[in-house]
Design a protein around this motif. Structure first.
Motif, mmCIF file in Angstrom:
data_model
loop_
_atom_site.group_PDB
_atom_site.id
_atom_site.type_symbol
_atom_site.label_atom_id
_atom_site.label_comp_id
_atom_site.label_asym_id
_atom_site.label_seq_id
_atom_site.Cartn_x
_atom_site.Cartn_y
_atom_site.Cartn_z
ATOM 1 N N THR A 87 40.245 40.631 52.010
ATOM 2 C CA THR A 87 41.304 40.097 52.863
ATOM 3 C C THR A 87 42.402 41.122 53.082
ATOM 4 O O THR A 87 42.866 41.345 54.216
ATOM 5 C CB THR A 87 41.899 38.830 52.228
ATOM 6 O OG1 THR A 87 40.872 37.841 52.094
ATOM 7 C CG2 THR A 87 43.024 38.274 53.091
ATOM 8 N N ARG A 88 42.839 41.768 51.993
ATOM 9 C CA ARG A 88 43.907 42.765 52.113
ATOM 10 C C ARG A 88 43.465 43.959 52.962
ATOM 11 O O ARG A 88 44.260 44.529 53.728
ATOM 12 C CB ARG A 88 44.352 43.225 50.721
ATOM 13 C CG ARG A 88 45.196 42.178 49.991
ATOM 14 C CD ARG A 88 45.810 42.744 48.729
ATOM 15 N NE ARG A 88 44.832 42.835 47.659
ATOM 16 C CZ ARG A 88 44.524 41.836 46.834
ATOM 17 N NH1 ARG A 88 45.122 40.649 46.981
ATOM 18 N NH2 ARG A 88 43.652 42.001 45.871
ATOM 19 N N GLY A 112 43.889 48.615 65.816
ATOM 20 C CA GLY A 112 43.083 47.707 65.000
ATOM 21 C C GLY A 112 42.118 48.440 64.105
ATOM 22 O O GLY A 112 42.449 49.449 63.492
ATOM 23 N N ASP A 148 41.202 43.890 55.438
ATOM 24 C CA ASP A 148 41.188 43.460 56.843
ATOM 25 C C ASP A 148 42.592 43.463 57.429
ATOM 26 O O ASP A 148 42.819 43.935 58.553
ATOM 27 C CB ASP A 148 40.576 42.063 56.955
ATOM 28 C CG ASP A 148 39.068 42.068 56.775
ATOM 29 O OD1 ASP A 148 38.460 43.145 56.927
ATOM 30 O OD2 ASP A 148 38.503 41.003 56.468
ATOM 31 N N GLU A 149 43.551 42.936 56.676
ATOM 32 C CA GLU A 149 44.925 42.874 57.166
ATOM 33 C C GLU A 149 45.499 44.280 57.356
ATOM 34 O O GLU A 149 46.195 44.553 58.344
ATOM 35 C CB GLU A 149 45.786 42.078 56.182
ATOM 36 C CG GLU A 149 45.414 40.594 56.132
ATOM 37 C CD GLU A 149 46.167 39.853 55.040
ATOM 38 O OE1 GLU A 149 46.837 40.538 54.212
ATOM 39 O OE2 GLU A 149 46.091 38.613 55.000
ATOM 40 N N LEU A 150 45.193 45.162 56.416
ATOM 41 C CA LEU A 150 45.694 46.530 56.502
ATOM 42 C C LEU A 150 45.161 47.237 57.744
ATOM 43 O O LEU A 150 45.916 47.873 58.493
ATOM 44 C CB LEU A 150 45.301 47.310 55.249
ATOM 45 C CG LEU A 150 45.623 48.813 55.249
ATOM 46 C CD1 LEU A 150 47.127 49.022 55.242
ATOM 47 C CD2 LEU A 150 44.972 49.497 54.046
ATOM 48 N N HIS A 164 43.744 45.916 60.485
ATOM 49 C CA HIS A 164 44.103 45.270 61.747
ATOM 50 C C HIS A 164 45.555 45.544 62.122
ATOM 51 O O HIS A 164 45.913 45.506 63.307
ATOM 52 C CB HIS A 164 43.874 43.760 61.662
ATOM 53 C CG HIS A 164 42.460 43.352 61.940
ATOM 54 N ND1 HIS A 164 41.541 43.107 60.942
ATOM 55 C CD2 HIS A 164 41.802 43.181 63.106
ATOM 56 C CE1 HIS A 164 40.374 42.789 61.478
ATOM 57 N NE2 HIS A 164 40.503 42.837 62.792
ATOM 58 N N ALA A 165 46.394 45.809 61.127
ATOM 59 C CA ALA A 165 47.808 46.052 61.398
ATOM 60 C C ALA A 165 48.058 47.448 61.946
ATOM 61 O O ALA A 165 49.138 47.726 62.477
ATOM 62 C CB ALA A 165 48.619 45.864 60.115
ATOM 63 N N ALA A 189 49.107 47.517 51.281
ATOM 64 C CA ALA A 189 48.185 46.402 51.041
ATOM 65 C C ALA A 189 48.171 45.923 49.601
ATOM 66 O O ALA A 189 47.665 44.833 49.320
ATOM 67 C CB ALA A 189 46.774 46.816 51.454
#
Length: 292
Positions: free
Chosen positions: A274-275, A286, A277-279, A281-282, A241
């Motif tokens: 943001t980073r 989830g 959330d992306e981390l 969710h990936a 991330a």
């Protein structure tokens, strides 16, 4: 001392005495003779116990207790306040309140043994996802860690103690951008916590064992620095991330003295939210947290 400061101090003292008067009276009026093992003595004009009865139960003079309940300027001791607290059947929170109103520091609460996080606390950690959170006991042992804390800070299955992990977990150390700057604060915080429980040998054991495997901790521990922190900034360089910066806040858990809930919030305007959330969710599944 200026006249204004003196007046402010007198105002504060008067307010505290007024609170003491009302507090003692309200506790006394809540009790019945039967509740404290006294015989009923006919019909009473006022509810609850009489001042004379409280004095007898506490083993103090009637005049002295009357003056205490009136908020007069008299000397009090820990022993006498404890006797009054027992006579009025005060719980631990009420006893501490009595100490403060009498102008004394309340006794240190007895630390609770390390216990697993309760279901409500487990749910809180789960709800906090995808933000990192964990609970530690008085020795800094983890009692619950949410999945985000493991992913973001590099905690593995062998990480059981916050202090030990900080100084011995290589992945944790690599992730933390400001490890060298934070390390003195971490050691000083553990020494301050150890001083709260001077009769607990576990603090000495942890520190002694850690000095044998961590030269950095051994050097810092030898300084005898002590500090208390309720907030901290944690900057992490995550391999997936990237840079994430969190503000950590420690919340004591009154029902479990010595335990703290540690919550992490992304620092605003850093892109951390943001980073994060992306981390999360990936990852497989989830953001559904796992608790340990």
């Amino acid at each position: 001392m200026s006249t204004g400061d003196r007046q402010q101090r007198e105002t504060t003292r008067d307010r505290r005495r007024a609170e003491l008067r009302e507090f003692l009276r309200s506790r006394r009026e809540k009790l019945t003779p039967a509740a404290v093992g006294l015989p009923e003595a006919g019909r009473r004009r006022t509810p609850g116990l009489r001042r004379e009865e409280v004095a007898v139960l506490a083993g103090v003079g009637v005049s002295w207790y009357t003056w205490l309940e009136q908020g007069r300027d008299i000397k009090v001791s820990d022993e006498v306040l404890d006797a009054v607290a027992r006579a009025l059947l005060l719980d631990e929170t009420e006893r501490a309140h009595l100490y403060r109103l009498a102008g004394l520091n309340p006794p240190q609460r007895q630390a609770a043994p390390s216990v697993p996080a309760s279901p409500p606390l487990q749910r809180l950690l789960a709800t906090w996802a995808p933000r990192p959170a964990y609970i530690r006991d008085r020795h800094w042992n983890f009692t619950a860690v949410n999945d985000a804390a493991r992913v973001v800070f590099g905690y593995g299955d062998t990480d059981h103690n916050c202090l030990v992990s900080f100084f011995t977990n290589a992945r944790f150390r690599v992730l933390h951008q400001q490890w060298d700057r934070i390390a003195p604060e971490v050691a000083a915080g553990f020494r301050a916590d150890a001083a709260r429980y001077p009769e607990d040998p576990e603090f000495d054991r942890l520190a002694r064992d850690l000095t044998l495997v961590s030269p950095e901790f051994a050097e810092l521990w030898a300084r005898h620095d002590a500090a208390e922190h309720t907030t901290a900034i944690k900057a992490v360089e995550h391999p997936v991330a990237g840079t994430m910066i969190f503000e950590a806040t420690l919340f004591p858990l009154p029902e479990f003295p010595g335990h703290h809930l540690v919550l992490h919030n992304p620092v605003a305007d850093t892109g951390t939210g943001t980073r994060l959330d992306e981390l999360m969710h990936a990852r497989p599944g989830g953001v559904t947290p796992t608790m340990n």
